[in-house]
Design an enzyme around this catalytic site. Structure first.
Site, PDB file in Angstrom:
ATOM      1  N   HIS A 111      -2.570   2.150  -5.952  1.00  0.00           N
ATOM      2  CA  HIS A 111      -3.302   0.963  -5.503  1.00  0.00           C
ATOM      3  C   HIS A 111      -3.631   0.029  -6.663  1.00  0.00           C
ATOM      4  CE1 HIS A 111      -4.820  -0.659  -1.746  1.00  0.00           C
ATOM      5  NE2 HIS A 111      -5.821  -1.196  -2.414  1.00  0.00           N
ATOM      6  N   TYR A 116     -10.064 -11.297  -6.010  1.00  0.00           N
ATOM      7  CA  TYR A 116      -9.083 -11.426  -7.089  1.00  0.00           C
ATOM      8  C   TYR A 116      -9.206 -12.740  -7.851  1.00  0.00           C
ATOM      9  CZ  TYR A 116      -6.879  -7.415  -4.878  1.00  0.00           C
ATOM     10  OH  TYR A 116      -6.628  -6.163  -4.346  1.00  0.00           O
ATOM     11  N   ARG A 126      -1.009  -2.497  -6.825  1.00  0.00           N
ATOM     12  CA  ARG A 126      -1.248  -3.553  -5.818  1.00  0.00           C
ATOM     13  C   ARG A 126      -2.284  -4.548  -6.332  1.00  0.00           C
ATOM     14  NH1 ARG A 126      -1.364  -4.806  -0.113  1.00  0.00           N
ATOM     15  NH2 ARG A 126      -3.479  -5.118   0.696  1.00  0.00           N
ATOM     16  N   ARG A 129       0.847  -1.188   0.000  1.00  0.00           N
ATOM     17  CA  ARG A 129       0.000   0.000   0.000  1.00  0.00           C
ATOM     18  C   ARG A 129       0.883   1.238   0.000  1.00  0.00           C
ATOM     19  NH1 ARG A 129      -2.058  -3.387   4.164  1.00  0.00           N
ATOM     20  NH2 ARG A 129      -4.142  -4.232   3.730  1.00  0.00           N
ATOM     21  N   LYS A 168      -2.104  -2.146   7.853  1.00  0.00           N
ATOM     22  CA  LYS A 168      -3.312  -1.703   8.552  1.00  0.00           C
ATOM     23  C   LYS A 168      -3.372  -2.331   9.946  1.00  0.00           C
ATOM     24  CE  LYS A 168      -6.508  -0.635   4.779  1.00  0.00           C
ATOM     25  NZ  LYS A 168      -7.818  -0.957   4.175  1.00  0.00           N
ATOM     26  N   HIS A 208      -4.237  -9.096   4.262  1.00  0.00           N
ATOM     27  CA  HIS A 208      -5.682  -9.034   4.456  1.00  0.00           C
ATOM     28  C   HIS A 208      -6.080  -9.767   5.733  1.00  0.00           C
ATOM     29  CE1 HIS A 208      -6.650  -8.330  -0.095  1.00  0.00           C
ATOM     30  NE2 HIS A 208      -6.362  -7.216   0.548  1.00  0.00           N
TER      31      HIS A 208
END
Length: 280
Positions: free
Chosen positions: A229, A264, A232, A138, A162, A255
């Site tokens: 992004h 995806y 990514r 990110r 995150k 994630h």
């Protein structure tokens, strides 16, 4: 107690819980817009109809994902205040999250990626494109990196993702070459990975990094929207389409839930046709 006082207590509490600066910055923006609408009224006087009126107004001009962020903040903010006994009732209790619209992530075509590569004029541009694509990081994770974080022996780096969670990511040989060249060319003593090019040298902002990618895409005469992004998304899509296990991709991307990674799995183009002909 008015909303601004409530926010100060909320921000202090979430800082102690080690929420990231970026998360708190996003929440503060959400709070400011809410207070602008409600005019910093007493928190105990806020009703579900005040909140629904605000959200109804917001929904007309926002994408689903942005509107979801508005709802999520409001629900979390007032739930926190109620659980801590700062308000008598939770006015956001009946605010429901909008249904998530599953969208296939947009990724770069192979031709577009090559156009970006051959139009890199500086080591900085090359380092950014190759690292973003091969590590799937990110932009906020790039912003926080320092030169000393890079392990060139096994081409890896620890990023802070995150929720302030660390994970190890890997980058390609091509990325290593560009990054080493970028470090060798720099004349500053700053520790940051990406540094401003003019004096006084400082850590390059996220907005400046985005601008560099936009400028490169314009020079390459790319006819699609290119942003960090999307690189990514391209990384993740290529991993899945090349047969990488979904749990491995989830780990690489950082994630929390496998369902986030599952978006995806929508195959396109030649790979999709190949899979169809294999089974039919």
């Amino acid at each position: 107690m008015n909303l601004s006082t409530l926010w100060e207590m909320y921000e202090q509490d979430k800082t102690l819980e080690a929420y990231s600066k970026q998360t708190l910055k996003a929440y503060k923006l959400q709070y400011k817009m809410l207070v602008e609408h409600l005019e910093d009224m007493d928190a105990d006087e806020v009703t579900v109809f005040h909140l629904k009126g605000y959200l109804s107004e917001q929904q007309k001009r926002l994408k689903t994902s942005s509107f979801q962020h508005r709802c999520k903040f409001i629900r979390g903010f007032f739930r926190w205040a109620h659980e801590y006994g700062l308000i008598e009732t939770n006015p956001a209790f009946k605010i429901k999250m909008p249904k998530d619209q599953k969208r296939i992530p947009k990724f770069l075509k192979e031709e577009t990626l090559e156009l970006l590569r051959i139009n890199c004029r500086t080591a900085l541009e090359g380092a950014l494109i190759e690292f973003m694509y091969s590590a799937g990081v990110r932009i906020g994770e790039i912003y926080n990196l320092n030169r000393k974080d890079f392990n060139f022996t096994d081409r890896s780096v620890i990023v802070n993702g995150k929720g302030d969670k660390e994970r190890e990511v890997y980058f390609s040989k091509r990325a290593e070459i560009w990054i080493q060249r970028y470090f060798d060319e720099r004349l500053d003593d700053e520790e940051c990975f990406i540094c401003t090019q003019r004096k006084p040298h400082n850590r390059m902002s996220i907005a400046q990094i985005r601008w560099i990618i936009k400028k490169l895409a314009k020079r390459a005469d790319v006819d699609e929207n290119v942003y960090p992004h999307k690189l990514r998304h391209t990384y993740a899509t290529h991993l899945v389409n090349r047969g990488a296990p979904l749990d491995m991709v989830q780990d690489m991307l950082g994630h929390k839930k496998i369902d986030t990674t599952r978006i995806y799995t929508h195959l396109r183009g030649d790979r999709r046709r190949e899979e169809y002909r294999k089974y039919f």
